[in-house]
Design an enzyme around this catalytic site. Structure first.
Site, mmCIF file in Angstrom:
data_model
loop_
_atom_site.group_PDB
_atom_site.id
_atom_site.type_symbol
_atom_site.label_atom_id
_atom_site.label_comp_id
_atom_site.label_asym_id
_atom_site.label_seq_id
_atom_site.Cartn_x
_atom_site.Cartn_y
_atom_site.Cartn_z
ATOM 1 N N GLN A 64 5.134 10.246 -5.567
ATOM 2 C CA GLN A 64 4.535 11.116 -4.404
ATOM 3 C C GLN A 64 5.681 11.248 -3.463
ATOM 4 O O GLN A 64 6.883 10.754 -3.698
ATOM 5 C CB GLN A 64 3.478 10.421 -3.772
ATOM 6 C CG GLN A 64 3.656 8.930 -3.335
ATOM 7 C CD GLN A 64 2.384 8.407 -3.168
ATOM 8 O OE1 GLN A 64 2.494 7.684 -1.723
ATOM 9 N NE2 GLN A 64 1.661 8.212 -3.816
ATOM 10 N N HIS A 66 6.234 12.216 0.981
ATOM 11 C CA HIS A 66 5.538 12.544 2.456
ATOM 12 C C HIS A 66 6.324 13.557 3.249
ATOM 13 O O HIS A 66 7.404 13.593 3.104
ATOM 14 C CB HIS A 66 5.355 11.147 3.005
ATOM 15 C CG HIS A 66 4.717 10.196 2.229
ATOM 16 N ND1 HIS A 66 3.549 10.143 1.685
ATOM 17 C CD2 HIS A 66 5.157 8.880 2.085
ATOM 18 C CE1 HIS A 66 2.999 9.118 1.169
ATOM 19 N NE2 HIS A 66 4.118 8.278 1.328
ATOM 20 N N GLU A 83 8.158 5.389 5.909
ATOM 21 C CA GLU A 83 7.529 4.234 5.632
ATOM 22 C C GLU A 83 8.604 3.144 5.119
ATOM 23 O O GLU A 83 9.506 3.600 4.890
ATOM 24 C CB GLU A 83 6.413 4.112 4.826
ATOM 25 C CG GLU A 83 6.814 4.727 3.262
ATOM 26 C CD GLU A 83 5.777 4.741 2.564
ATOM 27 O OE1 GLU A 83 5.723 4.596 1.356
ATOM 28 O OE2 GLU A 83 4.596 5.354 2.682
ATOM 29 N N HIS A 141 9.135 8.944 -4.503
ATOM 30 C CA HIS A 141 9.092 7.525 -4.525
ATOM 31 C C HIS A 141 7.989 7.129 -5.350
ATOM 32 O O HIS A 141 6.907 8.120 -5.491
ATOM 33 C CB HIS A 141 9.204 6.847 -3.368
ATOM 34 C CG HIS A 141 7.902 7.336 -2.532
ATOM 35 N ND1 HIS A 141 7.958 8.370 -1.455
ATOM 36 C CD2 HIS A 141 6.568 6.645 -2.225
ATOM 37 C CE1 HIS A 141 6.737 8.346 -0.860
ATOM 38 N NE2 HIS A 141 5.871 7.429 -1.224
ATOM 39 N N ARG A 161 1.141 14.420 -4.355
ATOM 40 C CA ARG A 161 1.580 13.657 -5.533
ATOM 41 C C ARG A 161 2.086 14.836 -6.581
ATOM 42 O O ARG A 161 1.771 16.147 -6.473
ATOM 43 C CB ARG A 161 0.030 13.473 -6.341
ATOM 44 C CG ARG A 161 -0.580 11.823 -5.674
ATOM 45 C CD ARG A 161 -1.719 11.676 -6.548
ATOM 46 N NE ARG A 161 -2.777 12.328 -6.364
ATOM 47 C CZ ARG A 161 -3.820 12.437 -5.318
ATOM 48 N NH1 ARG A 161 -3.655 11.653 -4.352
ATOM 49 N NH2 ARG A 161 -4.870 13.383 -5.348
#
Length: 322
Positions: A64, A66, A83, A141, A161
Site C-alpha cells: 500500500q 499513503h 507513519e 510499503h 492498496r
C-alpha cells in the site's frame, strides 16, 4: 490540562492474530485481531492529531501507499498519512517492504499493480526487535507475517492498496500511482541519543518518536505541552495516578506528571506532535542507589563530541539499513 488512561479498540483483520498476549487481554472470539488502537476515553473527546497502534501479523499485509496532506485534501480528506514503526517482536526471517528495488515510470508502476507483479518489485528487508522504520507519505510499503510492531501516525485512514494477496479487496490503482514515489526508499536518519534515558528514533514535521529507558526505582517528571502518548513496552511504572504496564498507554496534553519507576524498570515509547524534539520532555528527579535509597539527580543531559556521538549512535542505537 489532561492525563488519561487510553482505551484500546480492537480492529479485526484477515492477517491478524487470535493470540494477543502479552500485549492485550482483549477478546478474539469474533476472529483474528490485527490492530489495537489507543484512543482517548469518552465519546466527547476531541480527535487527536496522532494515532498510536499495535499491529500483530500472522500473514502479510497488503502492499500500500499513503498520500501526503496536499493530495489527501484534494480528494476531500482531512490530512495525509506519514507513519513510523517500532518492531516489538519478529519471528526469524520476518520482513517488511519499503520502496521498490529500482525506479519505475508511472506507466510501469500502473502495469505492475494491474498484473500483480508489484509483489515482485518491492524491496523486502529483514527486521528484528528494536528496529525503527520511518514511512513518509508516498512510500510504497508492506508488513510481512510474524511481526508485532507499534505504529505512530498522522490520524488518518487514507490508504491506497496496490496488491492484496488475492483477498478480493478493492485496489486503488490511479490514486496509488498519483501519490507513490516509484523507486527505492530515501535513506533513513539513524536514531539520536538525547540523554542516558532518551533516544530520538525519528523526528519529522508531524511527530517525534522516542524510546525512553528508565532505571528501576528512579523518579522522573514528564512534561507534555502538546499532545503526547506514552506506551509501555517493558516493565512498569506509576505515571501520576495511573499504573502503566506492558501494552498500556497514557495520553497527556498541556500537562505534566511524575513517573515513579517500578522494580524492573520501564522501557516505553514516547510520541508527541512535531516538528521538533522537546528537550524538556523528561527530567530525572531522583534515582535509586544500590541500597534502594533514592538520591537527587542533577538531571544533566548527555553532552558529547561529534565523534563520541557517532560512536554511540553506531553501537547503542538499533538502526535499520537497506
Amino acid at each position: 490540562m489532561t492525563i488519561e488512561n487510553a482505551i484500546v479498540r480492537t480492529k479485526p483483520k484477515p492477517w491478524g492474530s487470535i493470540d494477543l498476549r502479552p500485549w492485550s487481554q482483549a477478546s478474539t472470539r469474533d476472529g483474528p485481531v490485527g490492530e489495537l488502537w489507543f484512543e482517548r476515553p469518552g465519546i466527547a473527546a476531541p480527535e487527536t492529531a496522532l494515532l498510536l497502534k499495535l499491529l500483530l501479523t500472522t500473514e502479510p499485509l497488503s502492499i500500500q501507499v499513503h498520500p501526503d496532506d496536499a493530495f489527501a485534501r484534494s480528494i476531500g480528506l482531512s490530512n495525509g498519512k506519514t507513519e513510523a514503526w517500532y518492531i516489538l517482536s519478529a519471528i526469524p526471517g520476518a520482513q517488511v517492504a519499503v520502496g521498490l528495488n529500482y525506479p519505475r515510470s508511472s506507466t510501469e508502476l500502473r502495469t505492475a499493480i494491474t498484473d500483480g507483479s508489484i509483489a515482485n518489485i518491492v524491496h523486502w528487508h529483514p527486521v528484528h526487535k528494536g528496529d525503527v522504520i520511518f514511512i513518509p507519505a508516498g512510500t510504497i510499503h508492506a508488513i510481512g507475517a510474524g511481526i508485532v510492531l507499534a505504529e505512530i501516525q498522522q490520524h488518518s485512514d487514507a490508504t491506497f492498496r496496490l496488491f492484496d494477496y488475492g483477498r478480493q479487496r478493492e485496489l486503488h490503482i490511479e490514486n496509488a500511482v498519483a501519490v507513490a514515489t516509484a523507486g527505492p526508499r530515501e535513506r533513513q536518519s539513524p536514531p539520536e541519543r538525547l540523554s542516558h534515558a532518551r533516544m530520538a528514533l525519528t523526528v519529522n514535521p508531524h511527530f517525534a518518536l522516542e524510546r525512553i529507558d528508565l532505571d528501576p526505582g528512579s523518579v522522573w517528571m514528564l512534561d507534555a505541552p502538546k499532545e503526547t502518548w506514552v506506551l509501555a513496552i517493558e516493565g512498569h511504572a506509576q505515571l501520576g495516578s495511573t499504573r502503566l504496564s506492558l501494552g498500556e498507554a497514557v495520553f497527556l496534553e498541556t500537562d505534566h506528571a511524575e513517573i515513579e519507576v517500578g522494580a524492573d524498570g520501564l522501557k516505553a515509547l514516547l510520541a508527541y506532535a512535531g516538528p521538533n524534539v522537546n528537550p524538556d520532555a523528561l527530567k530525572e528527579r531522583s534515582t535509586a542507589g544500590a541500597n534502594g535509597v533514592r538520591h537527587a539527580s542533577s538531571c544533566a543531559p548527555l553532552v558529547r563530541t561529534s565523534l563520541e556521538h557517532a560512536a554511540l549512535t553506531q553501537t547503542e542505537a538499533s538502526t535499520w539499513e537497506s
